[in-house]
Design a protein around this motif. Sequence first.
Motif, short mmCIF file in Angstrom:
data_model
loop_
_atom_site.label_atom_id
_atom_site.label_comp_id
_atom_site.label_asym_id
_atom_site.label_seq_id
_atom_site.Cartn_x
_atom_site.Cartn_y
_atom_site.Cartn_z
N PRO A 37 -17.90 30.44 14.99
CA PRO A 37 -16.98 29.34 15.35
C PRO A 37 -15.57 29.56 14.72
N LYS A 134 -21.63 11.67 10.15
CA LYS A 134 -21.39 13.06 9.85
C LYS A 134 -20.07 13.05 9.00
N SER A 137 -18.03 16.40 4.76
CA SER A 137 -17.51 17.41 4.36
C SER A 137 -16.53 17.55 3.38
N ARG A 227 -20.85 24.07 8.77
CA ARG A 227 -21.10 23.66 10.19
C ARG A 227 -19.65 23.51 10.80
N ASP A 228 -19.80 23.33 12.27
CA ASP A 228 -18.55 22.84 12.95
C ASP A 228 -18.72 21.63 13.71
N ASP A 229 -19.79 20.76 13.25
CA ASP A 229 -19.76 19.55 13.81
C ASP A 229 -20.09 18.24 12.89
N ILE A 230 -19.28 18.53 11.54
CA ILE A 230 -19.12 17.37 10.92
C ILE A 230 -17.60 17.13 10.42
N ASP A 263 -13.41 22.05 13.84
CA ASP A 263 -13.32 22.48 15.27
C ASP A 263 -12.20 23.46 15.19
#
Length: 294
Positions: A37, A134, A137, A227-230, A263
């Motif tokens: 990512p 979410k 982070s 993670r790349d979705d939080i 992202d």
Amino acid sequence: MSASLFLSFPRISPTLANPRAWLHRPILTLTPLTNSPLRRRSQTAMSSEHRQPAPPARPSEELSDESDFETIVSSSDGLISICGFGSLLSERSARSTFPDLINFRVARLNGFRRVFAHAAPIFFERGIAKPETKEISSLSVEPCEGETLVVTVFEIKKSEIPAFIKRELEFRFLAVLPETLDGEAFDNPAVLCARYSDEEFFQIRCKGSKETYFQHYGRYNIDKIWRDDILPCRVYLRHCVLAAKNLSEAAYNNFLDHTFLADRKTTIREYLATTGSGIMEEDPPESLKTRYGG
């Protein structure tokens, strides 16, 4: 666990005792794994209003254990330098963690960017994580060519190193050489908490023990750290933005434009103007107003 960025570093050597010689060591190498990512963001995604070309990054080396930390302890006073980039931009916040810190000051660090991309158990413990949206982070940094950060640097006693390592266990510890805002290199390296990986955390920090992992993360239903979705924890993001704003205008603009969502495209300035609008108007819980008050 999904693939992530693997960072390989030269081993710590006695040259760290001579920071000027250390400057000429090869820079760390970055080896992206499949579907990593971590990618350089498009120039079109950058805010041009506050951006200037960044000087080249200085070398960095990984600190794998306490003995590595001791190689960058100042021989003159027995102190070690810490680099702050999020909540530690606030001296009050830094002193809540390191009551005896000295020489709190502003610095610049080239070749890194801030990213909200790892789940933080402390937010669950304090009741400010929002897993349903979410918004869980915390903040870390990762190497990125062409980026530059306004950071803080301060010194703590050598005796505080074990507690520091234990508290920041999910990070990769790097020895970096910050510089003044005028571009003059510091005399001594500082410790920076950088992005780690799930694989390394489990195998190295947890020694392959599922029970140890459960104590750190599993009990909060966190089965993946990086993670790349939080999204950022709202209370913590507000705290970091206020800390940067209270530090200086340069630090404030740097934080907004050089800190990214997971992202690696959306800056915090963009996020607060769109999806994250309203975060800065939300007060922390009463019990955390001092801790997360900027």
